[in-house]
Write an enzyme that holds these catalytic residues in place. Structure first.
Site: not given
Ligand code: NDP
Length: 790
Positions: A396, A299, A265, A191
């Site tokens: 972060e 990240c 990760e 996904k």
């Molecule tokens: P998330 O961790 O929410 O999203 C990462 C992925 O997980 C997306 O595909 C998301 O779907 C999905 N997801 C969300 N909720 C669930 C769940 N309960 N069960 C399974 N999968 C889920 O990151 P966000 O995109 O919301 O970003 C929020 C914050 O996270 C950012 O501001 C940043 O600080 C941090 N972040 C950190 C990352 C890293 O690599 N360290 C990467 C991305 C974000 P969908 O996007 O469709 O909601």
């Protein structure tokens, strides 16, 4: 001023736009509307959401919001495809990966433009970094597929992998997930993030063009709920997730007790350390890359600048000057440095955090540069005068915001660098090679870059320490995450022998004479239980054979404290650790008869054989202590990456009920050999073999605090240990219910876990447990990138 000098001062960038036409034509060919890619075909679009270009707010396409039924259909397709796909030879699978790599290269510009339009990142980055790394990942893993059997004998793929990725590197994260999974023989349901689905959908078409068998790769688009449907699906064997620590913890809890493999990760707050002898101009250029690459939505972004006080003023002045030359603008313009953030909600989040940082005493600097209106643009931002307690020093931000602190000594730099719940990456700048190589091992981070930053390669593992997650992506470590020992798939439930009922339930009954209740062993000393209670130990016929202390939360607290004080054990030489383990084995052997008798008294079984096996196991891991080590990688950059095998820290070990001595020794020996300290809860039913072991420890030069032993009720102590933030990993051998509880409770600080889930792990089996099975679980790999070569 002469003409040439004048041209230099007035020189400006003209627009250098990359055309969007081909990407728009591809979207139009799909009527700008997408279903999922399941079983090699597009589904009819369902309820959709819009995917927008964050640089101008324009809609690019409508994408289907995946339902639980969609996820189920994708899992079914992946399950059906698994037997044939996993049965192909590595060479055959490798050829598919190779074909995918070639097709990605062939269509690289389309991928780059589409990625930039969907995500907002500058085309320079998607074209020169993201897409080439994607192709490299598939090439690299084509090779792993081919060499799988040779390099990972007796290993098999998990089965169906559920993969959930974020929006910051949409296609690259897809490649990091899909390439190793397929190379290992798994099939996948992936996904993409809701904001950035488009390149994953284009990739689906590439799979089709590469004639990848139907159902091997399934792409289901959607939001968080779709992700939750994947993590909760009962027929998925492994979950790989990249994203926020918050969601990572939700997934850890959701998968607890299911037996699903898990790699996480997660987030970071990575330090960027500049010593006063650094090449300052290079360090500034590195910093631009560290925090303004991909608008800081990385990240491992070097988001915490730690600069030595003696050069702080000069460094900040130069930095501000450099910031004023950065160009924020249309991401499709090839002369732009900083593009758009992924979505308005992210802009809000970043702005809120900046406000908070300033309210808490930080000083804000934003250069006087133009920023286009109408899109998700934020100026490069610097916050100085930040205290360690400031929110922006800890959270972060995931945006183009750098926070700065100064330090005086290398020790202070290390303390500040490690003062975070995260541990993803770190950067060190100094011209002094001794200093750099002294600091690198002291940083609690999965990746360390010396005099460089943001280097990535498919051959070099990437992943975090602490709350940045566990498991690695890339390199051999990454392949391991998608494989399972063959025998582990065939384990049977453990049926515990029912002990005979105690002959008397009277708590005042004892063995007679002077009280010999065994105490705890904490910090190298015997300690009375805090509870003031003891537990009877019964033999096979129900007779009382001894008593031990009934450990509680406070005993655990003391033991964890002692284990943390002793963490220096990891830095004693491997040779020394080996010597101590040999010595332990030798001293145990001296007292073999006494230990054998004690085992017999507790279990009625052949104690002599168990003691001999325990001695041999200690010898085996003494032998491993200085042999289970790392590798040096040669990535395409002019660098080497040394993959250092490091201890996890303090490990909690709850030994199985059976085999009173070997059950504990088989687990503590690999943990200690690799430099971990241990809090051990020995067999709840037969703990006396380990309380006898105190005397062996005392005569074998084991430093105090390296091994701490708390007797008591396994389930109760397991909960306390799993919840304890001072414990870095927990191993539990016992029933399925407690295993699930341990995994769930471990989410608090994202501990690594190993649990036996009620299955029978025959720890006496040398072929399985005298090698790398527990060594791998007792260690984590840190990749240190070092400039190397001309
Ligand atoms: P998330 O961790 O929410 O999203 C990462 C992925 O997980 C997306 O595909 C998301 O779907 C999905 N997801 C969300 N909720 C669930 C769940 N309960 N069960 C399974 N999968 C889920 O990151 P966000 O995109 O919301 O970003 C929020 C914050 O996270 C950012 O501001 C940043 O600080 C941090 N972040 C950190 C990352 C890293 O690599 N360290 C990467 C991305 C974000 P969908 O996007 O469709 O909601």
């Amino acid at each position: 001023m002469n003409k040439i000098a004048e041209i230099f001062t007035s020189l400006d960038y003209g627009p250098a736009p990359e055309s969007a036409d081909v990407a728009l034509a591809w979207l139009a060919a799909h009527d700008n509307t997408f279903g999922h890619f399941i079983n090699g075909a597009w589904t009819k679009p369902g309820k959709t959401f819009a995917s927008e270009n964050p640089a101008n707010g324009k809609k690019l396409a409508d994408v289907t919001d995946g339902t639980a039924a969609d996820v189920d259909a994708a899992v079914k397709a992946a399950r059906a495809a698994f037997p044939k796909w996993s049965a192909l030879s590595g060479y055959q699978r490798g050829k598919y990966l190779y074909a995918i790599a070639r097709l990605i290269q062939k269509h690289s510009r389309l991928f780059a433009v589409l990625e930039t339009m969907d995500n907002g990142k500058p085309i320079r980055e998607s074209r020169d970094v993201d897409i080439p790394l994607v192709a490299r990942h598939f090439y690299h893993h084509a090779g792993w597929a081919q060499h799988l059997e040779r390099e990972f004998p007796e290993h098999v793929p998990y089965g169906v992998c559920g993969q959930i990725i974020p929006w910051n590197f949409p296609l690259l994260m897809l490649a990091w997930k899909i390439a190793p999974a397929l190379a290992a023989g798994n099939t996948v349901v992936l996904k993409p993030a809701e904001f950035t689905s488009l390149t994953a959908l284009l990739f689906a078409e590439i799979c089709d063009k590469a004639h990848l068998p139907k159902g091997v790769v399934n792409i289901v688009t959607g939001e968080g709920d779709t992700g939750a449907a994947i993590t909760g699906h009962p027929d998925i064997d492994k979950i790989a997730f990249t994203g926020s620590t918050e969601v990572g913890k939700i997934i850890r809890r959701a998968t607890a007790g299911t037996g699903k493999g898990l790699s996480l990760e997660l987030g970071g707050k990575s330090p960027y350390i500049v010593f006063d002898d650094a090449d300052i101009d290079s360090a500034i250029e590195g910093l631009v890359d560290a925090i303004w690459f991909n608008q800081g939505q990385v990240c491992c972004a070097g988001s915490r600048l730690l600069v030595q006080e003696s050069i702080e003023e000069r460094f900040i002045e130069k930095l501000k000057k450099r910031m004023s030359t950065l160009r924020v603008g249309d991401p499709l313009d090839k002369a732009v440095d900083i593009g758009a953030l992924v979505a308005p909600v992210q802009v809000e989040r970043v702005r809120d955090l900046v406000k908070k940082g300033v309210a808490e005493g930080g000083q804000l600097y934003e250069p006087d540069i133009d920023v286009p209106g109408g899109g998700c643009f934020i100026k490069p931002t610097l916050i100085t005068n930040v205290s360690t307690a400031n929110t922006v020093a800890n959270e972060e931000i995931f945006g183009p915001v750098l926070v700065e602190m100064s330090f005086r000594t290398p020790e202070e730099a290390v303390a500040l660098a490690n003062n975070t719940r995260y541990g993803l990456a770190a950067t060190i700048w100094t011209e002094n090679v001794n200093l750099a190589l002294d600091i690198a091992p002291k940083l609690k981070a999965g990746v360390v870059w010396i005099n460089s930053t943001n280097n990535f390669d498919a051959a070099v593992g990437f992943g975090g320490y602490k709350e940045s997650g566990f498991g690695r992506e890339g390199g051999k470590e990454g392949m391991v995450s998608y494989l399972k020992a063959k025998w582990e798939k065939e384990l049977k439930p453990f049926v515990a022998a029912t002990p005979k009922a105690a002959k008397s339930a009277n708590p005042l009954d004892d063995a007679g004479g002077v009280d010999q209740t065994a105490k705890m062993y904490i910090g190298g000393k015997q300690a009375r239980p805090d509870s003031g209670y003891s537990r009877p130990v019964h033999g096979p016929n129900g007779a009382l054979v001894g008593e031990v202390g009934d450990g509680n939360r406070k005993d655990i607290r003391n033991a964890v404290e002692a284990a943390r004080v002793a963490l220096g054990w990891a830095t004693t030489s491997a040779h020394n650790r080996a010597q101590i383990l040999y010595f332990l084995a030798e001293n145990l052997e001296y007292r073999a008869d006494e230990f054998a008798a004690r085992i017999k008294a507790q279990t009625g079984e052949d104690g002599a054989a168990e003691v001999a096996a325990s001695v041999e196991r200690l010898f085996a891991f003494a032998g491993w202590a200085d042999k289970y080590d790392g590798a040096v990688h040669n990535p395409p950059q002019r660098m080497v990456a040394t993959a250092m095998v490091e201890a996890l820290g303090a490990i909690a070990i709850l030994a199985p009920p059976s085999r009173p001595l070997l059950g504990s020794i088989a687990l503590i020996a690999p943990a200690l050999a690799m430099g971990n300290t241990v809090v051990l809860v020995p067999s709840e039913r037969s703990p006396l073999s380990l309380t006898d072991f105190y005397q062996v420890l005392e005569t074998s030069d084991v430093p105090s605090g390296v091994l701490n032993i708390v007797t008591g009720e396994s389930k109760v102590l397991a909960k306390t240990l799993a919840e304890h933030d001072g414990i870095d990993a927990i191993w539990f051998a016992g029933d399925a219910e407690t295993s699930a509880m341990v995994e769930k409770a471990s989410a608090g600080n994202v501990k690594q876990t190993w649990t036996s889930r009620g299955l029978y792990y025959d720890l006496s089996d040398k072929a399985k447990f005298e090698g790398d099975y527990f060594l791998r679980r007792a260690t984590q790999v840190k990749n240190v990138w070092i400039p190397y070569g001309a």
